[in-house]
Design a protein around this motif. Structure first.
Motif, short mmCIF file in Angstrom:
data_model
loop_
_atom_site.label_atom_id
_atom_site.label_comp_id
_atom_site.label_asym_id
_atom_site.label_seq_id
_atom_site.Cartn_x
_atom_site.Cartn_y
_atom_site.Cartn_z
N VAL A 168 -4.63 -7.08 -2.09
CA VAL A 168 -5.44 -6.31 -3.04
C VAL A 168 -4.60 -5.23 -3.72
O VAL A 168 -4.71 -5.00 -4.93
N ALA A 169 -3.72 -4.58 -2.96
CA ALA A 169 -2.95 -3.46 -3.50
C ALA A 169 -1.69 -3.89 -4.21
O ALA A 169 -1.29 -3.30 -5.22
N GLU A 170 -1.04 -4.96 -3.70
CA GLU A 170 0.29 -5.30 -4.19
C GLU A 170 0.41 -6.72 -4.73
O GLU A 170 1.43 -7.06 -5.33
N GLY A 171 -0.61 -7.55 -4.48
CA GLY A 171 -0.51 -8.95 -4.89
C GLY A 171 0.38 -9.78 -3.99
O GLY A 171 0.80 -10.88 -4.35
N LYS A 172 0.70 -9.26 -2.80
CA LYS A 172 1.55 -9.98 -1.85
C LYS A 172 0.99 -9.76 -0.44
O LYS A 172 1.34 -8.79 0.23
N PRO A 173 0.12 -10.67 0.01
CA PRO A 173 -0.51 -10.47 1.32
C PRO A 173 0.45 -10.67 2.48
O PRO A 173 1.52 -11.27 2.33
N VAL A 174 0.07 -10.14 3.64
CA VAL A 174 0.77 -10.51 4.86
C VAL A 174 0.60 -12.01 5.04
O VAL A 174 -0.50 -12.55 4.85
N ARG A 175 1.64 -12.70 5.41
CA ARG A 175 1.57 -14.16 5.53
C ARG A 175 0.94 -14.53 6.88
O ARG A 175 1.61 -14.95 7.82
N ILE A 176 -0.37 -14.37 6.92
CA ILE A 176 -1.12 -14.51 8.17
C ILE A 176 -0.99 -15.93 8.72
O ILE A 176 -0.81 -16.13 9.93
N GLY A 177 -1.10 -16.93 7.85
CA GLY A 177 -1.03 -18.31 8.31
C GLY A 177 0.29 -18.62 8.99
O GLY A 177 0.32 -19.25 10.06
N LEU A 178 1.39 -18.18 8.41
CA LEU A 178 2.70 -18.44 9.01
C LEU A 178 2.90 -17.67 10.31
O LEU A 178 3.54 -18.16 11.24
N LEU A 179 2.34 -16.47 10.38
CA LEU A 179 2.42 -15.72 11.64
C LEU A 179 1.59 -16.40 12.72
O LEU A 179 1.99 -16.45 13.89
#
Length: 460
Positions: free
Chosen positions: A109-120
């Protein structure tokens, strides 16, 4: 159409060398290395009211498992994941995280680059599976038995939770392998190295689960008998039917159901032996259409067109999946309604479409036609529930919108029968949703069986 010579079906195997096939069917999202996982975990804000957790259909405690990875404890992170979603390994590979947890990530929402939850999530679950150990233990045996029909995500999820609670479970499945959609319906490049079967083997290590394959409801087993012989029944039947185009020429050679073709591809030991057309048209706008188109291209089809009757924004496939298709050479075309399969000598040579537009919110035909030449046509316009085998001696299971009607606990209209996954009304046809259905049903089955046991003890 062009010169008659070009109308001869051009379908062949071995269009690409082994190296190109390996690249085309290689892992879509290679696993994170340990250092990469630590760096990615460090990006998480560990939100107190985490929107990512709310967006997850199985309610995985995402901030907790990421913090455990950050602390160097991927095994503990995997236990956190699997306690909520026992098929967390596959979901890490196939979940549309871009429209679920990662879409609402504060970083997105803030940066357009989420934490890569799926890969984690994959990093953690893979680490645990590599140990060869199962993270959970069965409770003391209850003496109660449950039949699970369907070894797909919903059935496997229900079976594992029930077995963990001490019940004895028998899974019946019509196919020769357990796994359902995960084994037969997902693109090969999303679940490489026989992961679906490895995950099933991992799940069964809980104990207390017997699997009988090649056993179809209504043919080899019957619902009335299951209700008589078991204390409870769970139906995870999936969607066995495939919608037809309803157009002329649909029975021509080279016109295939995309679902069946993907299943065949997944079971093919040597992809160089699988034939594909030089020119392929896929009809549909969902994930199956994307998977069929991308895999046809990966097999060596030179021209692959995905045609959808509405606009891009109306596609069920996410923008990310559309991008995957486009970057792999699939031509996406919109506002094309199939009108007629064109055939010559009993084989597909093309397909005629009619252009569409939206008028006052409704899809209308414009009268303008377009012809796309093709050696093969794959239909991916949705699947349907086949109710065969769900008829009880007294009354059939109640349906809603042509699927099984269930309540919030996943109980059907028949006493002692629960259902979940794609076969029930109101579902989202996602692996992760099916897993949650199985878990909810299992907990309600457990509560019902334990309450019944207490009533019997009190009566004595």
């Amino acid at each position: 159409m062009s010169d008659p010579l070009t109308r001869r079906p051009d379908i062949a195997a071995g269009r690409l060398p082994a190296e190109a096939l390996a690249q085309g069917f290689g892992d879509l999202h290679p696993a994170l290395e340990r250092h990469e996982a630590l760096v990615e975990a460090d990006r998480c804000y560990f939100c107190h009211d985490a929107p990512c957790m709310t967006a997850c259909p199985t309610s995985i405690d995402i901030p907790l498992f990421i913090r455990e990875i950050q602390a160097g404890n991927p095994i503990g992170a995997a236990k956190t994941i699997l306690s909520a979603n026992i098929l967390g390994g596959m979901c890490a590979r196939v979940c549309p995280t871009e429209t679920l947890c990662e879409e609402v990530c504060v970083r997105e929402v803030a940066e357009g680059k989420p934490v890569r939850i799926g890969l984690l999530q994959r990093h953690a679950t893979d680490a645990l599976m590599e140990t060869g150990r199962h993270p959970f233990q069965r409770a003391a045996p209850t003496g109660r038995t449950v039949a699970v029909v369907g070894a797909g995500p919903a059935g496997l999820s229900a079976a594992h939770r029930l077995a963990m609670l001490g019940h004895d479970v028998t899974i019946f499945d019509a196919r020769e392998k357990p796994g359902g959609l995960n084994e037969y319906g997902i693109a090969a490049y999303k679940a490489t190295d026989d992961f679906a079967q490895r995950e099933v083997d991992f799940l069964l290590k809980i104990g207390g689960i017997t699997v009988q394959t090649g056993r179809a409801l209504g043919r080899d087993i019957h619902l009335a008998e299951l209700r008589r012989d078991y204390d409870a029944v769970f139906l995870g039947l999936g969607l066995a039917g495939v919608n037809a185009l309803g157009t002329d020429g649909e029975s021509a050679g080279g016109c295939h159901d995309a679902v069946a073709w993907i299943a065949d591809l997944r079971q093919t030991a040597d992809l160089s032996q699988l034939a594909v057309g030089r020119r392929v048209v896929v009809i549909g706008g969902g994930m199956t259409a994307i998977d069929a188109a991308v895999q046809a291209r990966a097999l060596g089809a030179e021209e692959v067109t995905l045609a959808y009757r509405r606009g891009r924004d109306a596609m069920n496939a996410s923008p990310y999946e559309q991008e995957v298709a486009a970057t792999r050479g699939v031509h996406l075309r919109f506002n094309l309604q199939p009108k007629k399969i064109l055939a010559e000598g009993g084989h597909v040579i093309g397909i005629e479409f009619e252009r569409t537009r939206i008028d006052a919110g409704r899809l209308v035909l414009t009268g303008e036609t377009v012809i796309i030449e093709a050696d093969q046509v794959f239909k991916a316009i949705g699947q349907a529930f086949v109710p065969e085998g769900t008829e009880d001696e007294a009354a059939g299971i109640a349906l809603e919108r042509s699927r099984i009607r269930v309540d919030a606990a996943r109980r059907t209209s028949l006493e002692g029968v629960w259902a979940g996954g794609d076969c029930i009304a109101g579902g989202e046809d996602l692996t992760v949703v099916a897993v949650e259905d199985g878990k909810i049903a299992a907990m309600d089955i457990h509560a019902a069986l334990m309450a019944e046991g207490e009533r019997k003890v009190a009566a004595e």
